[in-house]
Write a protein that holds these residues in place. Sequence first.
Motif, PDB file in Angstrom:
ATOM      1  N   ARG A 279       7.972  41.554  55.547  1.00 55.60           N
ATOM      2  CA  ARG A 279       7.675  39.833  55.538  1.00 55.60           C
ATOM      3  C   ARG A 279       8.946  39.282  55.965  1.00 55.60           C
ATOM      4  O   ARG A 279       9.027  38.200  56.098  1.00 55.60           O
ATOM      5  CB  ARG A 279       7.473  39.745  54.053  1.00 55.60           C
ATOM      6  N   GLY A 280      10.149  39.909  55.959  1.00 52.36           N
ATOM      7  CA  GLY A 280      11.198  39.158  56.276  1.00 52.36           C
ATOM      8  C   GLY A 280      11.937  38.704  54.843  1.00 52.36           C
ATOM      9  O   GLY A 280      11.134  38.831  53.970  1.00 52.36           O
ATOM     10  N   TRP A 281      13.213  38.086  54.802  1.00 50.83           N
ATOM     11  CA  TRP A 281      13.576  37.412  53.727  1.00 50.83           C
ATOM     12  C   TRP A 281      12.896  36.056  53.160  1.00 50.83           C
ATOM     13  O   TRP A 281      12.241  35.349  54.162  1.00 50.83           O
ATOM     14  CB  TRP A 281      15.036  37.150  53.911  1.00 50.83           C
ATOM     15  N   LEU A 282      12.805  35.995  51.777  1.00 48.46           N
ATOM     16  CA  LEU A 282      12.265  34.966  51.304  1.00 48.46           C
ATOM     17  C   LEU A 282      13.106  33.960  50.614  1.00 48.46           C
ATOM     18  O   LEU A 282      14.311  34.466  50.511  1.00 48.46           O
ATOM     19  CB  LEU A 282      10.945  35.450  50.412  1.00 48.46           C
ATOM     20  N   SER A 283      12.800  32.660  50.436  1.00 51.79           N
ATOM     21  CA  SER A 283      13.662  31.928  49.909  1.00 51.79           C
ATOM     22  C   SER A 283      13.601  32.362  48.087  1.00 51.79           C
ATOM     23  O   SER A 283      12.536  32.736  47.869  1.00 51.79           O
ATOM     24  CB  SER A 283      13.320  30.536  49.830  1.00 51.79           C
ATOM     25  N   LYS A 284      15.039  32.153  47.593  1.00 52.84           N
ATOM     26  CA  LYS A 284      14.896  32.543  46.157  1.00 52.84           C
ATOM     27  C   LYS A 284      13.972  31.718  45.319  1.00 52.84           C
ATOM     28  O   LYS A 284      13.427  32.050  44.203  1.00 52.84           O
ATOM     29  CB  LYS A 284      16.505  32.392  45.619  1.00 52.84           C
ATOM     30  N   GLU A 285      13.757  30.330  45.879  1.00 53.24           N
ATOM     31  CA  GLU A 285      12.842  29.339  45.032  1.00 53.24           C
ATOM     32  C   GLU A 285      11.324  30.004  45.027  1.00 53.24           C
ATOM     33  O   GLU A 285      10.791  29.949  44.114  1.00 53.24           O
ATOM     34  CB  GLU A 285      12.724  28.237  45.492  1.00 53.24           C
ATOM     35  N   ARG A 286      11.019  30.500  46.029  1.00 56.63           N
ATOM     36  CA  ARG A 286       9.746  31.229  46.236  1.00 56.63           C
ATOM     37  C   ARG A 286       9.458  32.342  45.538  1.00 56.63           C
ATOM     38  O   ARG A 286       8.598  32.476  44.953  1.00 56.63           O
ATOM     39  CB  ARG A 286       9.320  31.433  47.680  1.00 56.63           C
ATOM     40  N   VAL A 287      10.738  33.202  45.514  1.00 55.70           N
ATOM     41  CA  VAL A 287      10.594  34.284  44.647  1.00 55.70           C
ATOM     42  C   VAL A 287      10.227  34.163  43.147  1.00 55.70           C
ATOM     43  O   VAL A 287       9.268  34.744  42.557  1.00 55.70           O
ATOM     44  CB  VAL A 287      11.805  35.219  44.822  1.00 55.70           C
ATOM     45  N   ARG A 288      10.922  33.104  42.670  1.00 53.42           N
ATOM     46  CA  ARG A 288      10.865  32.640  41.276  1.00 53.42           C
ATOM     47  C   ARG A 288       9.563  31.954  41.049  1.00 53.42           C
ATOM     48  O   ARG A 288       8.874  32.289  40.013  1.00 53.42           O
ATOM     49  CB  ARG A 288      11.942  31.926  41.163  1.00 53.42           C
ATOM     50  N   LYS A 289       9.159  31.238  41.884  1.00 55.30           N
ATOM     51  CA  LYS A 289       7.778  30.303  41.597  1.00 55.30           C
ATOM     52  C   LYS A 289       6.796  31.302  41.591  1.00 55.30           C
ATOM     53  O   LYS A 289       6.033  31.251  40.671  1.00 55.30           O
ATOM     54  CB  LYS A 289       7.727  29.383  42.742  1.00 55.30           C
ATOM     55  N   TYR A 290       6.504  32.344  42.375  1.00 57.07           N
ATOM     56  CA  TYR A 290       5.397  33.026  42.262  1.00 57.07           C
ATOM     57  C   TYR A 290       5.721  34.537  41.817  1.00 57.07           C
ATOM     58  O   TYR A 290       4.772  35.231  41.852  1.00 57.07           O
ATOM     59  CB  TYR A 290       4.963  33.322  44.013  1.00 57.07           C
ATOM     60  N   ASP A 291       6.934  34.592  41.187  1.00 56.10           N
ATOM     61  CA  ASP A 291       7.167  35.914  40.320  1.00 56.10           C
ATOM     62  C   ASP A 291       7.068  37.091  41.437  1.00 56.10           C
ATOM     63  O   ASP A 291       6.434  37.982  41.060  1.00 56.10           O
ATOM     64  CB  ASP A 291       6.197  36.291  39.186  1.00 56.10           C
TER      65      ASP A 291
END
Length: 344
Positions: A279-291
Amino acid sequence: MAKDSNQERINRIVATAEDHFGQEVERVTAPGGEGRSSFRLHFADRDVIATLRPNFRRTHLEAYVLENLSQHCDDTPRVLGLEGEILFQSDVGRRRLNVEIARASRERETEMAVEAVESIFRIQAAARKTDLHTMLPHLGNNNDWIANLVNAVDALEPYSSGIPDSYDRNAVAAAVAYPGRQFVKWDCRSGNAALGPDDKLRWFDFEYSGLRHGAEDFAWLIGDEAWPVPPEDMVDIMIDAFDPTCGHDIADYLEYLAIYLTLHSVQRFKLIVKEAKKRGWLSKERVRKYDDAGVHPEFAVQICKVGRYFAAQSQLTAPLSRNFDGAMRNFRAIMRDGTSLKED
């Protein structure tokens, strides 16, 4: 098609909830994203979590676990009803621990880490007052599972200088082949806890509960790549909060934790690498928001730090320290240069 299927699930949950509670559901939200099994139902006077899992047996197991635990502690949701395949439980709060701790001051960060550790010990102590140990499955209870855990370290090889011969796979396998005696929640990542309106931290998602050593729950927490508390600080917290009634000497407990957490860190590392390539790198905010999995180079560095630290705490896993160092250098280069994943 998937969207229609999801809407059908929501319609079914709403109809069942309105019949069960005798109230109209005003709206529905999806705290973990629409593809997840749980939804937040908003009534006029309260919110309720409704869960419809693909495997109804896990839903019934979760309900049974929560009903037993809630008799002895207040660190979990309360079961509000079980209608067929749909579980209704109390809403433990919208402020997920993984998001809150990322925003916190250093002092508050430590306080939340203490609360998380103490609450896991309380949940396990509560379980020992029930008959859950006679009912739940034994986790990681076969040779293939153990072998996969122990041999997964080979995933570090492309990012470092090869797995040392001094890594004794048979000895490590023997160390983690622990019989299931203690209740474990499993999946104690920080996204599976929340702070309620009363500011109390509670854990949710108990569908994978079972029996094992007990330290695995803390491995999931400390080995959560989005967890910001340094591993050495977590060890201090563990020592201060340690429950001597858990059936283990603290020195033996910490030795097992170090070995298991080293291997758990490899599992998280593998997941990050796999998802980053896909998927490529994700933002830290997205990772936390959607666990989500910690698909960000900073989180990858964090799990390598955790793996390196705990590997060094046991003679059995100490040879792997240099492998975590090599992987860490790779991800730090990505952070510095903005490059993609590269294997040495």
